[in-house]
Design an enzyme around this catalytic site. Structure first.
Site, mmCIF file in Angstrom:
data_model
loop_
_atom_site.group_PDB
_atom_site.id
_atom_site.type_symbol
_atom_site.label_atom_id
_atom_site.label_comp_id
_atom_site.label_asym_id
_atom_site.label_seq_id
_atom_site.Cartn_x
_atom_site.Cartn_y
_atom_site.Cartn_z
ATOM 1 N N CYS A 54 5.937 0.080 7.275
ATOM 2 C CA CYS A 54 5.459 1.253 6.499
ATOM 3 C C CYS A 54 6.835 1.621 5.719
ATOM 4 O O CYS A 54 7.799 1.703 6.159
ATOM 5 C CB CYS A 54 5.150 2.438 7.487
ATOM 6 S SG CYS A 54 4.617 3.947 6.600
ATOM 7 N N LEU A 55 6.516 2.132 4.404
ATOM 8 C CA LEU A 55 7.470 2.277 3.484
ATOM 9 C C LEU A 55 8.064 3.621 3.958
ATOM 10 O O LEU A 55 9.156 3.990 3.531
ATOM 11 C CB LEU A 55 7.134 2.378 2.026
ATOM 12 C CG LEU A 55 6.571 1.082 1.426
ATOM 13 C CD1 LEU A 55 5.983 1.118 -0.175
ATOM 14 C CD2 LEU A 55 7.741 0.090 1.493
ATOM 15 N N GLN A 92 3.064 9.931 1.029
ATOM 16 C CA GLN A 92 4.379 9.223 1.051
ATOM 17 C C GLN A 92 5.484 9.361 -0.409
ATOM 18 O O GLN A 92 6.429 8.910 -0.434
ATOM 19 C CB GLN A 92 4.251 7.656 1.019
ATOM 20 C CG GLN A 92 3.637 7.401 2.352
ATOM 21 C CD GLN A 92 3.473 5.784 2.527
ATOM 22 O OE1 GLN A 92 2.526 5.308 1.928
ATOM 23 N NE2 GLN A 92 4.396 5.233 3.098
ATOM 24 N N GLY A 139 1.018 -1.172 -0.151
ATOM 25 C CA GLY A 139 0.034 -0.144 0.183
ATOM 26 C C GLY A 139 0.851 1.238 -0.010
ATOM 27 O O GLY A 139 2.075 1.243 0.628
ATOM 28 N N HIS A 192 -4.508 1.420 7.367
ATOM 29 C CA HIS A 192 -3.082 2.072 7.546
ATOM 30 C C HIS A 192 -3.121 3.153 6.365
ATOM 31 O O HIS A 192 -2.580 4.276 6.720
ATOM 32 C CB HIS A 192 -2.246 0.912 7.261
ATOM 33 C CG HIS A 192 -0.606 1.356 7.040
ATOM 34 N ND1 HIS A 192 0.215 1.048 8.107
ATOM 35 C CD2 HIS A 192 0.025 2.330 6.540
ATOM 36 C CE1 HIS A 192 1.485 1.684 7.920
ATOM 37 N NE2 HIS A 192 1.252 2.316 6.967
ATOM 38 N N GLU A 193 -3.522 2.970 5.191
ATOM 39 C CA GLU A 193 -3.249 4.058 3.969
ATOM 40 C C GLU A 193 -4.491 5.178 4.407
ATOM 41 O O GLU A 193 -3.931 6.313 4.077
ATOM 42 C CB GLU A 193 -3.445 3.450 2.725
ATOM 43 C CG GLU A 193 -2.688 2.191 2.425
ATOM 44 C CD GLU A 193 -1.084 2.562 2.680
ATOM 45 O OE1 GLU A 193 -0.684 3.697 2.518
ATOM 46 O OE2 GLU A 193 -0.606 1.495 2.871
ATOM 47 N N HIS A 213 -2.952 7.499 6.823
ATOM 48 C CA HIS A 213 -1.897 8.465 5.981
ATOM 49 C C HIS A 213 -2.477 9.667 5.411
ATOM 50 O O HIS A 213 -2.002 10.775 5.447
ATOM 51 C CB HIS A 213 -1.263 7.872 5.088
ATOM 52 C CG HIS A 213 0.012 6.697 5.371
ATOM 53 N ND1 HIS A 213 1.322 7.516 5.918
ATOM 54 C CD2 HIS A 213 0.441 5.628 5.233
ATOM 55 C CE1 HIS A 213 2.131 6.590 5.945
ATOM 56 N NE2 HIS A 213 1.709 5.378 5.665
HETATM 57 ZN ZN ZN Z 1 2.684 3.614 5.916
#
Ligand code: ZN
Length: 188
Positions: free
Chosen positions: A107-108, A50, A45, A149-150, A153
């Site tokens: 998380c990226l 991000q 995701g 999660h997304e 963000h």
């Molecule tokens: Zn994340």
């Protein structure tokens, strides 16, 4: 085209995304670039924040994961291979009565940092696709978790905010070190 991924504690990660109103080729291009970025980073995701855009747009792709989850889209159950990669525009999440589950998330924007987080198992997601068409998605398990999660963000909320105090405290040194590295790389 893959884009550079923004790391914690870049200020854009704390910005609430603006609602998307223009469903144009620029939006489609950004979503396609976000999918490329997510695939290259081997994530499931990615949110617009991000890659430096405070917008209500995220992408998910769970095709590589064990399918221990269920979904229903607009009353049907399209094959995952057709559904994904999935771009969600202006999404809102409503947790449905279900047990909370604990799962170790990454998380990226936080390379190398992972921690257990409790979230509702089943959610209803209202979103628009890249053409602006509204959809209703029900999903659970990792699918529901990934979207939660997304969408966090998109509202400037990060997974470290969702961790139990004890879990967060155990990662504090790593999180501070990451913030320091990010700050050092930031243009003056
Ligand atoms: Zn994340």
């Amino acid at each position: 085209m893959a884009l550079p991924i923004v790391h914690y504690n870049d200020p854009v990660l704390r910005k609430r995304g603006a609602r998307v109103t223009g469903f144009d080729s620029a939006l489609a291009r950004l979503a396609a670039d976000m999918v490329d970025t997510m695939h290259l980073a081997e994530g499931i995701g990615l949110a617009a924040q991000q890659v430096g855009h405070a917008l209500q747009l995220c992408v998910v792709d769970l095709r590589g994961m064990k399918k221990e989850f269920a979904w229903e889209l607009d009353g049907g159950r399209p094959p995952l291979d057709l559904l994904m990669p999935l771009a969600l525009v202006n999404p809102s999440v409503l947790p449905l009565p279900s047990e909370e589950t604990l799962y170790e998330e990454g998380c990226l924007s936080f390379p190398g940092i992972r921690g257990d987080i409790a979230r509702p198992d089943t959610v209803r997601v209202a979103y628009q696709d890249l053409h602006g068409v509204p959809h209703a998605l029900f999903c659970n398990g990792l699918f529901g978790r990934c979207i939660q999660h997304e969408v966090d963000h998109l509202n400037g909320v990060l997974f470290i905010d969702r961790m139990a105090k004890k879990v967060r405290a155990g990662l504090d040194d790593d999180i501070k070190a990451l913030a320091k590295t990010t700050r050092a790389k930031a243009p003056a």
